[in-house]
Design an enzyme around this catalytic site. Structure first.
Site: not given
Ligand code: BDR
Ligand code: CA
Length: 303
Positions: A231-232
């Protein structure tokens, strides 16, 4: 209330990031002034509809959303339905139908936010197309800029050396680093890939995110990363807000635009070979366990 402008390409991890920001806005910690979109994971128009959907699910109907640039600066647009699903939100379905953005609407939202908030923080979680376009046309910029993009001394996720956001619009990324008046805080793959959500986390997250995340788990599994999702963009928002402990170093960054083989490759001049001033603060490490706790604690208001 810290004023925030989010520029994103929603996108599943953008959607989680936006949910987090929406909850902080609801609880009065930040003022989410506007959300604008770039073309990347999906088209800018679809990313705007997806962003509207997420904000509506969080009951933030008054936060404005506008689609920005429809194409990268110099290369044709490539989107990634295999990563984020046909509409950019995995298996989620929604019928949000935003009217097409008025010409220049996204830029007006940026103008307003910058004029109203001296300490505005711009967070870019998609290609830098809007940011570069704005820099080319305006003198005044947000005081703080944090960007998700690049891979530094680390394998890319799109080509052997390039990360997706930098690869989609390498010219924009290059312009942004060249013209920024203040160092950009950079969250790149070597750190953001550590921010992982697993199926065990789903009960702690709002239900509208589940069909998105299931798609993202399957994509990552198909890539050999396991049934989980990186979940950059969420970690990027937490770094921007300082809600997660992290370490950053000053560097000078440039982006490859001329070679097809190395398109979008980001380079940090760690030893100052170029003799140019620093234009970035490169995040080298972040406490992702603390980030998970922060996410769960903040979004529980939606459960
Ligand atoms: C970046 O690319 C997109 O697919 C994600 O939304 C993130 O912003 C990671 O490389
Ligand atoms: Ca993104």
């Amino acid at each position: 209330m810290r004023p925030i402008l989010l520029d994103c390409d929603t996108g599943i991890d953008d959607a989680v990031a936006l949910t987090y920001l929406a909850c902080l806005h609801r609880q009065g910690t930040i003022n989410l002034a506007a959300v604008t979109t770039t073309a990347g994971n999906t088209t800018a128009a679809q990313a705007a509809m997806n962003s509207r959907f997420v904000l509506d699910q969080c009951s933030l109907v008054d936060v404005p959303v506008a689609a920005g640039c429809t194409e990268p600066l110099q290369v044709p647009l490539v989107t990634t339905p295999e990563t984020h699903g046909p509409l950019g939100v995995g298996y989620a379905e929604h019928s949000v139908d935003l009217p097409p953005a008025q010409p220049g609407e996204w830029m007006r939202l940026w103008d307003e936010a910058i004029h109203e908030h001296e300490d505005l923080h711009l967070i870019v979680t998609g290609p830098a197309t809007n940011l570069a376009t704005y820099m080319q046309q305006r003198d005044q910029l947000p005081t703080h800029i944090t960007l998700m993009g690049g891979a530094y001394l680390y394998p890319g996720n799109t080509t052997p050396t390039a990360e997706w956001n930098s690869w989609v619009d390498p010219h924009a990324a290059q312009v942004a680093f060249k013209h920024t008046p203040t160092p950009i805080t950079v969250c790149s793959l070597e750190v953001t890939e550590q921010m992982v959500i697993t199926p065990d986390d789903l009960p702690l997250l709002p239900e509208f995110l589940h069909p998105m995340l299931r798609f993202y788990f399957e994509f990552h599994q198909a890539q050999g990363e396991g049934y989980q999702a990186q979940i950059h963009d969420l970690l990027t928002c937490m770094v921007a807000l300082g809600t997660v402990p992290y370490q950053a170093i000053p560097v000078t960054v440039d982006v490859e635009t001329t070679s097809q083989l190395l398109r979008g490759t980001t380079v940090a001049d760690f030893k100052n070979h170029w003799g140019r001033p620093h234009n970035a603060r490169l995040v080298r490490d972040a406490d992702v366990k603390a980030a998970k706790r922060e996410l769960v604690g903040v979004v529980k208001q939606l459960l």
